[in-house]
Design a protein around this motif. Structure first.
Motif, PDB file in Angstrom:
ATOM      1  N   ALA A  97      -7.443 -26.935   4.432  1.00 43.67           N
ATOM      2  CA  ALA A  97      -6.782 -26.748   5.596  1.00 43.67           C
ATOM      3  C   ALA A  97      -6.155 -25.214   5.577  1.00 43.67           C
ATOM      4  CB  ALA A  97      -5.623 -27.862   5.509  1.00 43.67           C
ATOM      5  N   ALA A  98      -5.849 -24.767   4.539  1.00 44.12           N
ATOM      6  CA  ALA A  98      -5.392 -23.298   4.627  1.00 44.12           C
ATOM      7  C   ALA A  98      -6.480 -22.303   5.215  1.00 44.12           C
ATOM      8  CB  ALA A  98      -4.916 -23.055   3.235  1.00 44.12           C
ATOM      9  N   ARG A  99      -7.726 -22.573   4.592  1.00 47.31           N
ATOM     10  CA  ARG A  99      -8.815 -21.777   5.228  1.00 47.31           C
ATOM     11  C   ARG A  99      -8.933 -22.052   6.552  1.00 47.31           C
ATOM     12  NH1 ARG A  99     -12.906 -23.403   0.307  1.00 47.31           N
ATOM     13  NH2 ARG A  99     -11.613 -22.329  -1.236  1.00 47.31           N
ATOM     14  N   LEU A 100      -9.029 -23.190   6.985  1.00 49.18           N
ATOM     15  CA  LEU A 100      -8.923 -23.444   8.617  1.00 49.18           C
ATOM     16  C   LEU A 100      -8.151 -22.859   9.363  1.00 49.18           C
ATOM     17  CD1 LEU A 100     -10.503 -27.060   8.419  1.00 49.18           C
ATOM     18  CD2 LEU A 100     -11.892 -25.224   8.802  1.00 49.18           C
ATOM     19  N   LEU A 101      -6.711 -22.858   8.886  1.00 43.60           N
ATOM     20  CA  LEU A 101      -5.741 -22.250   9.756  1.00 43.60           C
ATOM     21  C   LEU A 101      -5.430 -21.138   9.730  1.00 43.60           C
ATOM     22  CD1 LEU A 101      -3.078 -25.247   8.625  1.00 43.60           C
ATOM     23  CD2 LEU A 101      -4.451 -24.863  10.788  1.00 43.60           C
ATOM     24  N   ARG A 102      -6.148 -20.308   8.762  1.00 43.25           N
ATOM     25  CA  ARG A 102      -5.754 -18.755   8.547  1.00 43.25           C
ATOM     26  C   ARG A 102      -6.125 -18.048   9.658  1.00 43.25           C
ATOM     27  NH1 ARG A 102      -9.069 -17.562   3.902  1.00 43.25           N
ATOM     28  NH2 ARG A 102      -7.592 -19.177   3.016  1.00 43.25           N
ATOM     29  N   ALA A 152      -3.891 -20.754  27.009  1.00 45.75           N
ATOM     30  CA  ALA A 152      -4.184 -20.712  25.494  1.00 45.75           C
ATOM     31  C   ALA A 152      -5.368 -19.768  25.530  1.00 45.75           C
ATOM     32  CB  ALA A 152      -4.981 -22.024  25.100  1.00 45.75           C
ATOM     33  N   LYS A 153      -4.828 -18.865  24.357  1.00 50.33           N
ATOM     34  CA  LYS A 153      -5.951 -17.549  24.203  1.00 50.33           C
ATOM     35  C   LYS A 153      -7.259 -18.109  23.517  1.00 50.33           C
ATOM     36  CE  LYS A 153      -6.277 -13.475  21.514  1.00 50.33           C
ATOM     37  NZ  LYS A 153      -5.517 -12.556  20.620  1.00 50.33           N
ATOM     38  N   THR A 154      -7.188 -19.054  22.766  1.00 50.95           N
ATOM     39  CA  THR A 154      -8.140 -19.599  22.056  1.00 50.95           C
ATOM     40  C   THR A 154      -8.001 -21.026  21.692  1.00 50.95           C
ATOM     41  OG1 THR A 154      -8.673 -17.570  20.797  1.00 50.95           O
ATOM     42  CG2 THR A 154      -9.758 -19.373  19.659  1.00 50.95           C
ATOM     43  N   CYS A 155      -8.920 -21.748  22.141  1.00 51.97           N
ATOM     44  CA  CYS A 155      -9.144 -23.297  21.571  1.00 51.97           C
ATOM     45  C   CYS A 155      -9.882 -23.226  20.227  1.00 51.97           C
ATOM     46  CB  CYS A 155      -9.605 -24.217  22.666  1.00 51.97           C
ATOM     47  SG  CYS A 155      -9.554 -25.920  22.318  1.00 51.97           S
ATOM     48  N   ASN A 156      -9.106 -23.801  19.289  1.00 54.52           N
ATOM     49  CA  ASN A 156      -9.693 -23.960  17.948  1.00 54.52           C
ATOM     50  C   ASN A 156     -10.075 -25.204  17.575  1.00 54.52           C
ATOM     51  OD1 ASN A 156      -9.400 -21.041  16.526  1.00 54.52           O
ATOM     52  ND2 ASN A 156      -7.343 -21.477  17.430  1.00 54.52           N
ATOM     53  N   PHE A 157     -11.527 -25.691  17.274  1.00 56.26           N
ATOM     54  CA  PHE A 157     -11.917 -27.073  16.855  1.00 56.26           C
ATOM     55  C   PHE A 157     -11.936 -26.829  15.256  1.00 56.26           C
ATOM     56  CE2 PHE A 157     -12.810 -26.891  21.053  1.00 56.26           C
ATOM     57  CZ  PHE A 157     -12.609 -28.230  21.756  1.00 56.26           C
ATOM     58  N   LEU A 158     -11.301 -27.622  14.660  1.00 57.38           N
ATOM     59  CA  LEU A 158     -11.406 -27.968  13.224  1.00 57.38           C
ATOM     60  C   LEU A 158     -12.176 -28.985  12.831  1.00 57.38           C
ATOM     61  CD1 LEU A 158      -7.653 -27.155  12.353  1.00 57.38           C
ATOM     62  CD2 LEU A 158      -9.239 -25.365  12.719  1.00 57.38           C
ATOM     63  N   HIS A 181      -9.624 -33.994   6.548  1.00 52.93           N
ATOM     64  CA  HIS A 181      -8.618 -32.865   7.006  1.00 52.93           C
ATOM     65  C   HIS A 181      -7.220 -33.125   5.916  1.00 52.93           C
ATOM     66  CE1 HIS A 181     -10.168 -30.600  10.040  1.00 52.93           C
ATOM     67  NE2 HIS A 181     -10.253 -31.751  10.734  1.00 52.93           N
ATOM     68  N   GLY A 182      -6.755 -31.925   5.329  1.00 53.03           N
ATOM     69  CA  GLY A 182      -5.229 -31.834   4.849  1.00 53.03           C
ATOM     70  C   GLY A 182      -4.147 -32.155   5.908  1.00 53.03           C
ATOM     71  N   ASP A 183      -3.198 -32.478   5.406  1.00 47.93           N
ATOM     72  CA  ASP A 183      -1.952 -32.653   6.322  1.00 47.93           C
ATOM     73  C   ASP A 183      -1.496 -31.474   7.054  1.00 47.93           C
ATOM     74  OD1 ASP A 183      -1.876 -35.163   5.121  1.00 47.93           O
ATOM     75  OD2 ASP A 183      -0.270 -34.737   3.905  1.00 47.93           O
ATOM     76  N   GLY A 184      -1.770 -30.326   6.428  1.00 45.06           N
ATOM     77  CA  GLY A 184      -1.580 -28.896   7.338  1.00 45.06           C
ATOM     78  C   GLY A 184      -2.468 -28.786   8.411  1.00 45.06           C
ATOM     79  N   ALA A 185      -3.615 -29.146   8.250  1.00 39.87           N
ATOM     80  CA  ALA A 185      -4.549 -29.271   9.656  1.00 39.87           C
ATOM     81  C   ALA A 185      -4.352 -30.027  10.666  1.00 39.87           C
ATOM     82  CB  ALA A 185      -5.977 -29.054   9.042  1.00 39.87           C
ATOM     83  N   LEU A 186      -4.304 -31.469  10.078  1.00 39.22           N
ATOM     84  CA  LEU A 186      -3.802 -32.548  11.132  1.00 39.22           C
ATOM     85  C   LEU A 186      -2.316 -31.981  11.784  1.00 39.22           C
ATOM     86  CD1 LEU A 186      -4.736 -35.562   8.982  1.00 39.22           C
ATOM     87  CD2 LEU A 186      -6.007 -34.285  11.052  1.00 39.22           C
ATOM     88  N   ALA A 187      -1.370 -31.547  11.111  1.00 34.01           N
ATOM     89  CA  ALA A 187      -0.264 -31.296  11.579  1.00 34.01           C
ATOM     90  C   ALA A 187      -0.232 -30.107  12.670  1.00 34.01           C
ATOM     91  CB  ALA A 187       0.724 -30.793  10.732  1.00 34.01           C
ATOM     92  N   ALA A 188      -1.034 -29.031  12.331  1.00 32.87           N
ATOM     93  CA  ALA A 188      -1.304 -28.027  13.246  1.00 32.87           C
ATOM     94  C   ALA A 188      -2.042 -28.513  14.530  1.00 32.87           C
ATOM     95  CB  ALA A 188      -1.999 -26.878  12.709  1.00 32.87           C
ATOM     96  N   ALA A 189      -2.853 -29.514  14.709  1.00 27.74           N
ATOM     97  CA  ALA A 189      -3.340 -29.719  16.011  1.00 27.74           C
ATOM     98  C   ALA A 189      -2.656 -30.593  16.745  1.00 27.74           C
ATOM     99  CB  ALA A 189      -4.686 -30.819  15.224  1.00 27.74           C
ATOM    100  N   SER A 190      -2.759 -30.134  18.052  1.00 29.82           N
ATOM    101  CA  SER A 190      -2.012 -30.769  19.203  1.00 29.82           C
ATOM    102  C   SER A 190      -2.935 -32.153  19.511  1.00 29.82           C
ATOM    103  CB  SER A 190      -1.850 -29.743  20.303  1.00 29.82           C
ATOM    104  OG  SER A 190      -3.211 -29.214  20.746  1.00 29.82           O
ATOM    105  N   VAL A 191      -4.120 -32.008  19.366  1.00 29.66           N
ATOM    106  CA  VAL A 191      -5.013 -33.120  19.488  1.00 29.66           C
ATOM    107  C   VAL A 191      -5.972 -33.267  18.403  1.00 29.66           C
ATOM    108  CG1 VAL A 191      -6.741 -33.999  21.101  1.00 29.66           C
ATOM    109  CG2 VAL A 191      -5.195 -32.684  22.077  1.00 29.66           C
ATOM    110  N   LYS A 192      -6.166 -34.886  18.007  1.00 27.51           N
ATOM    111  CA  LYS A 192      -7.069 -35.255  17.113  1.00 27.51           C
ATOM    112  C   LYS A 192      -8.220 -35.784  17.757  1.00 27.51           C
ATOM    113  CE  LYS A 192      -2.940 -35.498  14.141  1.00 27.51           C
ATOM    114  NZ  LYS A 192      -2.198 -34.898  14.915  1.00 27.51           N
TER     115      LYS A 192
END
Length: 160
Positions: free
Chosen positions: A60-65, A100-106, A113-124
């Motif tokens: 999750a940390a890698r994806l969110l970086r 939005a400047k960028t739309c990021n798909f994880l 996913h780790g909790d951090g990635a799910l918490a950062a997502a506005s849409v699952k």
């Protein structure tokens, strides 16, 4: 609006990579006049941590970086919301029009996913109730992004 796909795991299959590249190229062409793109695909190696929770945290940390201020994050999650292609195109349009400047798909690793990635997502986002290998999930996502661009542009590719 730029589009980024950040995925745990690298595509090793040449055929899958070719399909992803083909739809990414199409998206870049069709999306340009719509203010969509370019698309960037980022690949991250799987965590080597011993425990599942630690692996998911590290991944999750890698994806969110790479996510910046003003970006929107959408996490692929089997428990997420399923969209029709038309509703997905509307989501992309609303995200773009919302500034939005960028739309990021994880795309998470084999453990999800780790909790951090799910918490950062506005849409699952769920691509369906079937379990897909990561490479195939990436193919489906890029094709649906291209399809969304064709829907938004009125192109006849989408015939529902």
């Amino acid at each position: 609006m730029r589009i980024a796909i950040s995925a745990i795991g690298k595509l090793k299959d040449a055929e899958e990579r070719a399909i992803v590249e083909r739809y990414a190229k199409r998206l870049n062409g069709t999306g340009k006049s719509l203010g969509l793109g370019p698309i960037e695909i980022r690949e991250f190696s799987e965590s080597r941590a011993a425990g599942v929770d630690e692996r998911k945290r590290e991944e999750a940390a890698r994806l969110l970086r790479e996510i910046g201020p003003g970006d929107v994050t959408i996490a692929l999650d089997p428990l997420g919301r399923s969209f029709t292609s038309e509703a997905f195109a509307a989501l992309i349009r609303e995200t773009r029009d919302g500034g939005a400047k960028t739309c990021n798909f994880l795309i998470g690793g084999p453990d999800g996913h780790g909790d951090g990635a799910l918490a950062a997502a506005s849409v699952k986002l769920s691509l369906g109730s079937l379990t897909l290998p990561h490479g195939l999930a990436r193919v489906v996502l890029v094709e649906q992004l291209y399809r969304a661009a064709t829907i938004l542009s009125g192109h006849p590719y989408h015939r529902a």
